[in-house]
Design an enzyme around this catalytic site. Structure first.
Site, PDB file in Angstrom:
ATOM      1  N   CYS A 119      28.395 -32.726 -12.896  1.00  0.00           N
ATOM      2  CA  CYS A 119      27.376 -31.810 -12.347  1.00  0.00           C
ATOM      3  C   CYS A 119      26.258 -32.556 -11.617  1.00  0.00           C
ATOM      4  O   CYS A 119      25.510 -31.953 -10.858  1.00  0.00           O
ATOM      5  CB  CYS A 119      26.785 -30.951 -13.449  1.00  0.00           C
ATOM      6  SG  CYS A 119      28.024 -30.058 -14.396  1.00  0.00           S
ATOM      7  N   HIS A 259      19.910 -28.132 -11.722  1.00  0.00           N
ATOM      8  CA  HIS A 259      21.314 -27.767 -11.906  1.00  0.00           C
ATOM      9  C   HIS A 259      21.362 -26.493 -12.740  1.00  0.00           C
ATOM     10  O   HIS A 259      20.671 -26.363 -13.756  1.00  0.00           O
ATOM     11  CB  HIS A 259      22.034 -28.914 -12.626  1.00  0.00           C
ATOM     12  CG  HIS A 259      23.405 -28.544 -13.091  1.00  0.00           C
ATOM     13  ND1 HIS A 259      24.303 -27.885 -12.281  1.00  0.00           N
ATOM     14  CD2 HIS A 259      24.029 -28.710 -14.302  1.00  0.00           C
ATOM     15  CE1 HIS A 259      25.415 -27.680 -12.962  1.00  0.00           C
ATOM     16  NE2 HIS A 259      25.282 -28.161 -14.181  1.00  0.00           N
ATOM     17  N   ASN A 289      27.714 -21.735 -13.806  1.00  0.00           N
ATOM     18  CA  ASN A 289      27.620 -23.182 -13.606  1.00  0.00           C
ATOM     19  C   ASN A 289      28.723 -23.612 -12.634  1.00  0.00           C
ATOM     20  O   ASN A 289      29.905 -23.529 -12.958  1.00  0.00           O
ATOM     21  CB  ASN A 289      27.776 -23.883 -14.965  1.00  0.00           C
ATOM     22  CG  ASN A 289      27.742 -25.401 -14.856  1.00  0.00           C
ATOM     23  OD1 ASN A 289      27.782 -25.960 -13.765  1.00  0.00           O
ATOM     24  ND2 ASN A 289      27.681 -26.064 -15.993  1.00  0.00           N
TER      25      ASN A 289
END
Ligand code: ACO
Length: 332
Positions: A119, A259, A289
């Site tokens: 990520c 994020h 996500n």
């Protein structure tokens, strides 16, 4: 790392995003696993996510986002010097997804490679692109965070399948003047936490076999609560560190773009930093996500939506598998 005094500054010249058309809602997931809309919304802030069609691979999403970023930056693909794709779901182990995008764009002059920092991948790609611009090696670099996480999501595992989605976001990076652009960057890793977040099989440790498929080892595995604690702590320290390095404080932050892993993580980190949520960009409700795509998609939406003005201090921060993290301060 501070931007060296004699180095060129680098800035984001244009952004783009690609979100697959298919929407998977919490209600849809209720029919697939033992979960509820209420549990997902209160524990994560996610209401729906996008899922790539069977024909769409990661490079297809990356290509669409790249075209838009080039158009918004007024850069012809033929003028690109380098293409970097950050992904944990490449089209195939090799060649790189960046090479596939390069061919489709007709970016004949550009070198191309993938990076993998889960990520945090987009912030890692930004740091690499920045170095090439700062040193005067390249003038136009395309960086893309692109994921089709649905291909590595176990849709029988309620602890992960409610979290993940598919997307791509892209930026063109080039030289900047007048003190604008990237002011400081920080990257970090702690391989001691490698087991907390992983796709166990499909590499050299556990090559694909009937057994690895039967054991569902080609899907994302995550130790959620430990990642949660690491995320809050790391976002706090990574943001403070990059602000310190360029002589700014959390009061100077116009917009924090974290994020998008969990709304509660973003709220907890913002509280520790003393940044009110109206200065934090949130779109996790729509996309879940999306790993390396999450920060560039949010950045693109924030810019297009008028949330960023010239002169603003924008802070990016990400964390993910590895474990890895990264942060950046940009004067817009
Ligand atoms: N629906 C209903 N119940 C669920 C679900 C679900 N989808 N998922 C878990 N539960 C249950 C658990 O089984 C557990 O039940 P039990 O108490 O009977 O054992 C209970 O809910 C609580 O589980 P926790 O894991 O403690 O829930 P938590 O509040 O920690 O939320 C979550 C879980 C959302 C995963 C959270 O820990 C989190 O967001 N962690 C970080 C995730 C992250 O940031 N990942 C980063 C990157 S992902 C990547 O790199 C691809």
């Amino acid at each position: 790392m501070m931007v060296a005094e004699k180095a060129r500054h680098s800035a984001i010249l244009g952004t783009g995003a690609c979100l697959p058309a298919r929407v998977l809602t919490n209600r849809d997931l209720e029919a697939m696993v033992d979960t509820s809309d209420e549990w997902i919304v209160t524990r994560t802030g996610i209401r729906e996510r996008r899922i790539a069609s069977p024909e769409q691979a990661t490079s297809d999403l990356a290509y669409e986002a790249a075209l838009q970023a080039c158009a918004n930056a007024s850069v012809s693909p033929g003028d690109l010097d380098l293409i970097i794709v950050a992904t944990i779901v490449p089209d195939m182990p090799f060649p790189s997804t960046a090479c596939l995008v390069q061919a489709r764009l007709g970016a004949k002059k550009a070198a191309a490679f993938d990076i993998e920092a889960a990520c945090s991948g987009f912030v890692y790609a930004l740091a690499i692109a920045h170095q090439f611009v700062a040193n005067g090696v390249y003038d136009k670099i395309l960086i893309i965070g692109a994921e089709t996480l649905s291909r590595v999501t176990d849709f029988t595992d309620r602890t992960t399948c409610v979290l993940l989605g598919d997307a791509a976001g892209a930026c063109v990076i080039g030289p900047a003047s007048d003190g604008r652009g990237i002011l400081s960057l920080h990257l970090g890793a702690d391989g001691g936490g490698a087991d907390l977040l992983k796709q166990p099989a499909g590499g050299s440790r556990l090559p694909a076999t009937h057994e690895t498929v039967d054991k569902r080892q080609h899907f994302v595995y995550m130790h959620g609560s430990q990642v949660f604690k690491f995320a809050v702590k790391t976002m706090d320290s990574a943001v403070r560190r990059v602000l310190d390095e360029c002589g700014l404080t959390t009061d100077d932050v116009s917009l924090l773009i974290p994020h998008q892993a969990n709304l509660r993580i973003m709220e907890a980190a913002a509280q520790r930093l003393g940044i009110s949520m109206d200065r934090v960009y949130v779109n996790i409700d729509k996309y879940g996500n999306t790993s390396a795509a999450s920060v560039p998609v949010a950045l693109h939406e924030a810019w297009e939506g008028g949330r960023i003005k010239e002169g603003d201090v924008v802070v990016l921060v990400a964390f993910g598998g590895g474990l890895t993290w990264g942060s950046a301060v940009i004067r817009w």
